[in-house]
Structure formats: structure tokens, C-alpha cells
Write an enzyme that holds these catalytic residues in place. Structure first.
Site, PDB file in Angstrom:
ATOM      1  N   GLY A 150      46.655  34.949  39.536  1.00  0.00           N
ATOM      2  CA  GLY A 150      46.350  36.002  40.516  1.00  0.00           C
ATOM      3  C   GLY A 150      46.743  35.588  41.915  1.00  0.00           C
ATOM      4  O   GLY A 150      46.023  35.839  42.890  1.00  0.00           O
TER       5      GLY A 150
ATOM      6  N   ARG B 170      52.748  40.936  39.490  1.00  0.00           N
ATOM      7  CA  ARG B 170      53.707  41.490  40.470  1.00  0.00           C
ATOM      8  C   ARG B 170      54.650  40.404  40.989  1.00  0.00           C
ATOM      9  O   ARG B 170      54.359  39.719  41.967  1.00  0.00           O
ATOM     10  CB  ARG B 170      52.937  42.162  41.618  1.00  0.00           C
ATOM     11  CG  ARG B 170      52.300  43.483  41.187  1.00  0.00           C
ATOM     12  CD  ARG B 170      51.358  44.019  42.220  1.00  0.00           C
ATOM     13  NE  ARG B 170      50.150  43.230  42.355  1.00  0.00           N
ATOM     14  CZ  ARG B 170      49.168  43.493  43.212  1.00  0.00           C
ATOM     15  NH1 ARG B 170      49.263  44.539  44.005  1.00  0.00           N
ATOM     16  NH2 ARG B 170      48.095  42.729  43.270  1.00  0.00           N
TER      17      ARG B 170
ATOM     18  N   ASP C  34      50.823  38.522  32.597  1.00  0.00           N
ATOM     19  CA  ASP C  34      49.583  39.275  32.443  1.00  0.00           C
ATOM     20  C   ASP C  34      48.639  38.379  31.637  1.00  0.00           C
ATOM     21  O   ASP C  34      48.916  38.094  30.463  1.00  0.00           O
ATOM     22  CB  ASP C  34      49.875  40.584  31.693  1.00  0.00           C
ATOM     23  CG  ASP C  34      48.660  41.480  31.635  1.00  0.00           C
ATOM     24  OD1 ASP C  34      47.522  40.965  31.652  1.00  0.00           O
ATOM     25  OD2 ASP C  34      48.838  42.707  31.574  1.00  0.00           O
TER      26      ASP C  34
ATOM     27  N   TYR D 197      31.191  44.668  35.083  1.00  0.00           N
ATOM     28  CA  TYR D 197      31.800  43.654  35.962  1.00  0.00           C
ATOM     29  C   TYR D 197      30.846  42.461  36.084  1.00  0.00           C
ATOM     30  O   TYR D 197      31.265  41.303  35.960  1.00  0.00           O
ATOM     31  CB  TYR D 197      32.127  44.246  37.350  1.00  0.00           C
ATOM     32  CG  TYR D 197      32.679  43.184  38.278  1.00  0.00           C
ATOM     33  CD1 TYR D 197      33.966  42.678  38.090  1.00  0.00           C
ATOM     34  CD2 TYR D 197      31.900  42.645  39.315  1.00  0.00           C
ATOM     35  CE1 TYR D 197      34.462  41.668  38.916  1.00  0.00           C
ATOM     36  CE2 TYR D 197      32.395  41.649  40.141  1.00  0.00           C
ATOM     37  CZ  TYR D 197      33.686  41.169  39.942  1.00  0.00           C
ATOM     38  OH  TYR D 197      34.174  40.168  40.742  1.00  0.00           O
TER      39      TYR D 197
ATOM     40  N   LYS E 114      31.308  38.380  35.026  1.00  0.00           N
ATOM     41  CA  LYS E 114      31.137  37.227  35.920  1.00  0.00           C
ATOM     42  C   LYS E 114      29.981  36.331  35.444  1.00  0.00           C
ATOM     43  O   LYS E 114      30.007  35.123  35.667  1.00  0.00           O
ATOM     44  CB  LYS E 114      30.959  37.700  37.364  1.00  0.00           C
ATOM     45  CG  LYS E 114      32.260  38.274  37.955  1.00  0.00           C
ATOM     46  CD  LYS E 114      33.392  37.240  37.984  1.00  0.00           C
ATOM     47  CE  LYS E 114      34.686  37.754  38.575  1.00  0.00           C
ATOM     48  NZ  LYS E 114      35.748  36.727  38.638  1.00  0.00           N
TER      49      LYS E 114
ATOM     50  N   PRO F 222      32.026  33.854  45.222  1.00  0.00           N
ATOM     51  CA  PRO F 222      31.928  34.559  46.504  1.00  0.00           C
ATOM     52  C   PRO F 222      31.064  35.820  46.451  1.00  0.00           C
ATOM     53  O   PRO F 222      30.941  36.464  45.409  1.00  0.00           O
ATOM     54  CB  PRO F 222      33.381  34.968  46.810  1.00  0.00           C
ATOM     55  CG  PRO F 222      34.245  34.327  45.763  1.00  0.00           C
ATOM     56  CD  PRO F 222      33.347  34.066  44.603  1.00  0.00           C
TER      57      PRO F 222
ATOM     58  N   GLU G  22      42.121  43.135  48.219  1.00  0.00           N
ATOM     59  CA  GLU G  22      42.454  44.419  47.576  1.00  0.00           C
ATOM     60  C   GLU G  22      41.460  44.776  46.466  1.00  0.00           C
ATOM     61  O   GLU G  22      41.623  45.776  45.766  1.00  0.00           O
ATOM     62  CB  GLU G  22      43.880  44.347  47.016  1.00  0.00           C
ATOM     63  CG  GLU G  22      44.920  44.246  48.113  1.00  0.00           C
ATOM     64  CD  GLU G  22      46.340  44.006  47.591  1.00  0.00           C
ATOM     65  OE1 GLU G  22      46.610  44.256  46.402  1.00  0.00           O
ATOM     66  OE2 GLU G  22      47.172  43.559  48.394  1.00  0.00           O
TER      67      GLU G  22
HETATM   68  P1  NDP Z   1      42.768  41.109  44.691  1.00  0.00           P
HETATM   69  O1  NDP Z   1      42.806  42.448  44.019  1.00  0.00           O
HETATM   70  O2  NDP Z   1      43.235  41.008  46.091  1.00  0.00           O
HETATM   71  O3  NDP Z   1      43.551  40.042  43.792  1.00  0.00           O
HETATM   72  C1  NDP Z   1      43.413  40.029  42.391  1.00  0.00           C
HETATM   73  C2  NDP Z   1      44.506  39.164  41.797  1.00  0.00           C
HETATM   74  O4  NDP Z   1      44.315  39.112  40.368  1.00  0.00           O
HETATM   75  C3  NDP Z   1      45.891  39.722  42.060  1.00  0.00           C
HETATM   76  O5  NDP Z   1      46.747  38.674  42.407  1.00  0.00           O
HETATM   77  C4  NDP Z   1      46.280  40.314  40.727  1.00  0.00           C
HETATM   78  O6  NDP Z   1      47.689  40.185  40.540  1.00  0.00           O
HETATM   79  C5  NDP Z   1      45.557  39.386  39.753  1.00  0.00           C
HETATM   80  N1  NDP Z   1      45.362  40.015  38.451  1.00  0.00           N
HETATM   81  C6  NDP Z   1      44.611  41.097  38.154  1.00  0.00           C
HETATM   82  N2  NDP Z   1      44.762  41.416  36.864  1.00  0.00           N
HETATM   83  C7  NDP Z   1      45.635  40.512  36.335  1.00  0.00           C
HETATM   84  C8  NDP Z   1      46.200  40.324  35.052  1.00  0.00           C
HETATM   85  N3  NDP Z   1      45.903  41.121  34.030  1.00  0.00           N
HETATM   86  N4  NDP Z   1      47.064  39.304  34.860  1.00  0.00           N
HETATM   87  C9  NDP Z   1      47.379  38.476  35.893  1.00  0.00           C
HETATM   88  N5  NDP Z   1      46.889  38.606  37.128  1.00  0.00           N
HETATM   89  C10 NDP Z   1      46.019  39.625  37.343  1.00  0.00           C
HETATM   90  O7  NDP Z   1      41.231  40.647  44.561  1.00  0.00           O
HETATM   91  P2  NDP Z   1      40.506  39.273  44.958  1.00  0.00           P
HETATM   92  O8  NDP Z   1      41.430  38.331  45.576  1.00  0.00           O
HETATM   93  O9  NDP Z   1      39.271  39.659  45.681  1.00  0.00           O
HETATM   94  O10 NDP Z   1      40.067  38.783  43.500  1.00  0.00           O
HETATM   95  C11 NDP Z   1      40.322  37.484  43.015  1.00  0.00           C
HETATM   96  C12 NDP Z   1      39.113  37.022  42.197  1.00  0.00           C
HETATM   97  O11 NDP Z   1      37.975  36.934  43.038  1.00  0.00           O
HETATM   98  C13 NDP Z   1      38.718  37.938  41.053  1.00  0.00           C
HETATM   99  O12 NDP Z   1      38.393  37.153  39.927  1.00  0.00           O
HETATM  100  C14 NDP Z   1      37.473  38.632  41.587  1.00  0.00           C
HETATM  101  O13 NDP Z   1      36.626  39.040  40.551  1.00  0.00           O
HETATM  102  C15 NDP Z   1      36.875  37.520  42.395  1.00  0.00           C
HETATM  103  N6  NDP Z   1      35.914  37.920  43.419  1.00  0.00           N
HETATM  104  C16 NDP Z   1      36.258  38.762  44.427  1.00  0.00           C
HETATM  105  C17 NDP Z   1      35.327  39.111  45.383  1.00  0.00           C
HETATM  106  C18 NDP Z   1      35.615  40.071  46.499  1.00  0.00           C
HETATM  107  O14 NDP Z   1      34.652  40.561  47.127  1.00  0.00           O
HETATM  108  N7  NDP Z   1      36.852  40.363  46.810  1.00  0.00           N
HETATM  109  C19 NDP Z   1      33.975  38.535  45.353  1.00  0.00           C
HETATM  110  C20 NDP Z   1      33.714  37.675  44.241  1.00  0.00           C
HETATM  111  C21 NDP Z   1      34.660  37.363  43.328  1.00  0.00           C
HETATM  112  P3  NDP Z   1      48.665  41.285  39.892  1.00  0.00           P
HETATM  113  O15 NDP Z   1      48.029  42.623  40.087  1.00  0.00           O
HETATM  114  O16 NDP Z   1      49.956  41.097  40.628  1.00  0.00           O
HETATM  115  O17 NDP Z   1      48.745  40.862  38.459  1.00  0.00           O
HETATM  116  C1  8X3 Z   2      32.814  40.809  43.847  1.00  0.00           C
HETATM  117  C2  8X3 Z   2      31.589  40.878  44.676  1.00  0.00           C
HETATM  118  O1  8X3 Z   2      29.409  42.202  44.960  1.00  0.00           O
HETATM  119  O2  8X3 Z   2      31.498  43.446  44.918  1.00  0.00           O
HETATM  120  O3  8X3 Z   2      32.633  39.957  42.769  1.00  0.00           O
HETATM  121  O4  8X3 Z   2      30.618  42.499  42.900  1.00  0.00           O
HETATM  122  S1  8X3 Z   2      30.745  42.331  44.333  1.00  0.00           S
END
Ligand code: NDP
Ligand code: 8X3
Length: 257
Positions: free
Chosen positions: A13, A39, A64, A157, A161, A187, A193
Site C-alpha cells: 500500500g 496503482r 493486489d 472494519y 483490525k 493509529p 485517502e
Molecule cells: P489510503 O487509502 O491513503 O492508502 C491505502 C493504501 O492501501 C493504498 O496505497 C492502496 O493502494 C493500498 N491498498 C488498498 N487495497 C489494496 C489491495 N487490494 N492490494 C494492494 N494494496 C491495496 O489509506 P491509509 O494510508 O490511511 O491506510 C493505510 C492503512 O492504515 C490501512 O491498513 C488502514 O486501515 C490503516 N489505518 C488508517 C487510518 C486513517 O485514519 N487513515 C487509521 C488507522 C489505520 P492501491 O489502491 O494503489 O492498491
Molecule cells: C481508521 C481509524 O477510527 O476511522 O482505522 O476507524 S477509524
């Protein structure tokens, strides 16, 4: 010298948000970075950027994580010079929707479970054996405060987690007789995004998530990941829960609107 200099870090990711910030942090520390996501264009842009800013060496894997065959093939076929992965950051993940469970979309559930749980397992299953054989490595799973608490309509979701939390603890037990470290960085609200993906491009609704307070930035999480990955070998940072100062739980965020 930075302990991560010349080490190999694999970030899933890496095309956005936390994964992208982790890639930049490892590159800045002198690591060689495997950038993986679906992507490819974004990964190519990031690779060029990391080369220009840090002279970083990167390897791109368009992948993926839900596709176990593709995951296994991609990591079994790594060129020799990229095989010895030192740090695995299991970051790829997403949420879809915010619905009561009995009204939820089964497709949304499957996408979250397949990505956040099964994808993390597939990648770990193919990468961790090499760490065990080399007697070296650090795994950092990106969990969430949603792995500690459940919030209304967060049902599936949050379950994914909680599963990441269980898998992190289980893997740490399974590797206790090895020098490999298993960490989780969990976090609260981070401005990425994530909400756009959750609300399927509804930008206005996504923006509201981060309004009225200062949310965490992806770099804040990358700092915590670097803390885990660069600790001395005898130090295993088991868990880091990191929240915006204005957040005390999933349901209590102090907003001034
Ligand atoms: P973004 O949407 O900005 O990034 C998500 C990333 O995951 C992208 O790079 C996307 O890449 C990749 N991804 C999603 N699905 C797939 C797939 N099937 N195969 C490969 N790559 C995949 O979100 P975040 O940076 O916020 O999220 C990153 C992690 O942090 C996640 O695990 C999320 O649950 C966790 N998180 C986020 C929080 C928040 O508030 N933002 C809080 C707590 C945890 P692409 O689409 O190009 O494949
Ligand atoms: C992402 C944080 O609170 O939106 O894991 O689920 S929350």
C-alpha cells in the site's frame, strides 16, 4: 550511520497515505525500498521522487494483496538482490462504508476482510519464512484504534483490525524463539485517502472526518514505524497506539467547527 541504511524494506500500500510516507521515511534513512500496491503509475511517480530526493533504490511490485497466487509469485520471483527483506510493513488496507451490520453490503465486507486480513496473511506467509531462515527481520503491521475498540457502524472494519491485532500477537508468539520482531502501529484518525475510499469518492463527506481539529498526518505514523524498525535488535516495540491530541477514543474527538 542509520541502522536502516542499505536494509530492504517492503511496504504494501505504498501508493498513498501512510504507506507512501513510510516509503519516504525508509528511503530517507538510506534503505532500499520495495514499493507495492495496485496503482502502478503512482508507484512509478513515487520511485522517481525518492530517487531524486534521496538517491533511493526502489523496486516496484504492482500487486493486489487479495490475490494469493499473485502475491506468492511476486515474492518468490524477486530478483536475487531484493530477496533479503529486512522490514515488512503490512500497511495495505481499507474501509468500505459505514453501515449498521444488518444493512451492510456483503461486497464491502468481503473487500475489507480479503484486503485487511487475508492480504496481510498472504504477504506474511511468503515473506516471513525468509526472515526466519536468515534469522533477522522486523514486521510492522498497521492496525488501528479500531482494533482496540468498536464504534457504531464500524462493525466489519473494526473486526478486521481486531483480527490484525490477534495475528500480530499470534505471530509474535510463533517467532519468540527467533530474533525476528513483530510490532503493530495502531493509529487513530490520520488524514489520508482512507475516508474517500470508505465513502467511495464522496469528497465532502470524507472532508468532514478531518474537520475542526488537527488530525494525524501520514508522516506521524511513518515516524512510529521507523521507531519500531530502527530500535536496537533486543528491543521489540510490541504496540504503538497513536492518536491526534484531540482524539481520546474512536467516538470522542474534540472538534471546534
Ligand atoms: P489510503 O487509502 O491513503 O492508502 C491505502 C493504501 O492501501 C493504498 O496505497 C492502496 O493502494 C493500498 N491498498 C488498498 N487495497 C489494496 C489491495 N487490494 N492490494 C494492494 N494494496 C491495496 O489509506 P491509509 O494510508 O490511511 O491506510 C493505510 C492503512 O492504515 C490501512 O491498513 C488502514 O486501515 C490503516 N489505518 C488508517 C487510518 C486513517 O485514519 N487513515 C487509521 C488507522 C489505520 P492501491 O489502491 O494503489 O492498491
Ligand atoms: C481508521 C481509524 O477510527 O476511522 O482505522 O476507524 S477509524
Amino acid at each position: 550511520m542509520n541502522p536502516l541504511n542499505n536494509k530492504i524494506a517492503l511496504i504494501t500500500g505504498a501508493s498513498s497515505g501512510i504507506g507512501k510516507a513510510c516509503a519516504a521515511a525508509f528511503a530517507a534513512a538510506g534503505a532500499r525500498v520495495i514499493l507495492s500496491a495496485r496503482r502502478k503509475n503512482r508507484l512509478l511517480e513515487l520511485s522517481a521522487d525518492l530517487k531524486a530526493k534521496h538517491g533511493a533504490e526502489t523496486f516496484i511490485i504492482e500487486l493486489d494483496v487479495r490475490d494469493n497466487k499473485a502475491v506468492t509469485l511476486a515474492f518468490n520471483r524477486l530478483p536475487d538482490e531484493w530477496q533479503s527483506i529486512d522490514v515488512l510493513v503490512n500497511n495495505a488496507g481499507l474501509s468500505r462504508g459505514l453501515d449498521k451490520l444488518h444493512e451492510g453490503s456483503i461486497e464491502d465486507w468481503e473487500e475489507m476482510i480479503d484486503t485487511n486480513v487475508k492480504g496481510l496473511l498472504y504477504v506474511s506467509r511468503v515473506v516471513v519464512p525468509g526472515m526466519v531462515a536468515r534469522k533477522s527481520g522486523t514486521i510492522v503491521n498497521i492496525g488501528s484504534i479500531a482494533g482496540h475498540e468498536v464504534y457504531p457502524k464500524g462493525n466489519v472494519y473494526c473486526a478486521t483490525k481486531h483480527a490484525v491485532d490477534a495475528l500480530t500477537k499470534g505471530l509474535r508468539m510463533d517467532l519468540v524463539d527467533t530474533p525476528i520482531r513483530v510490532c503493530t502501529v495502531d493509529p487513530g484518525l490520520v488524514q489520508t485517502e482512507f475516508s474517500e475510499v470508505r465513502f467511495r469518492g464522496d469528497t465532502e463527506r470524507a472532508k468532514i472526518t478531518y474537520k475542526g481539529y488537527k488530525p494525524l498526518q501520514p508522516e506521524d505514523i511513518a515516524d512510529a514505524v521507523m521507531f519500531c524498525a530502527s530500535a536496537p535488535p533486543h528491543v521489540q516495540i510490541a504496540e504503538v497506539l497513536i492518536l491526534p491530541t484531540a482524539q481520546s477514543s474512536t467516538t470522542l474527538v474534540h472538534k471546534v467547527l
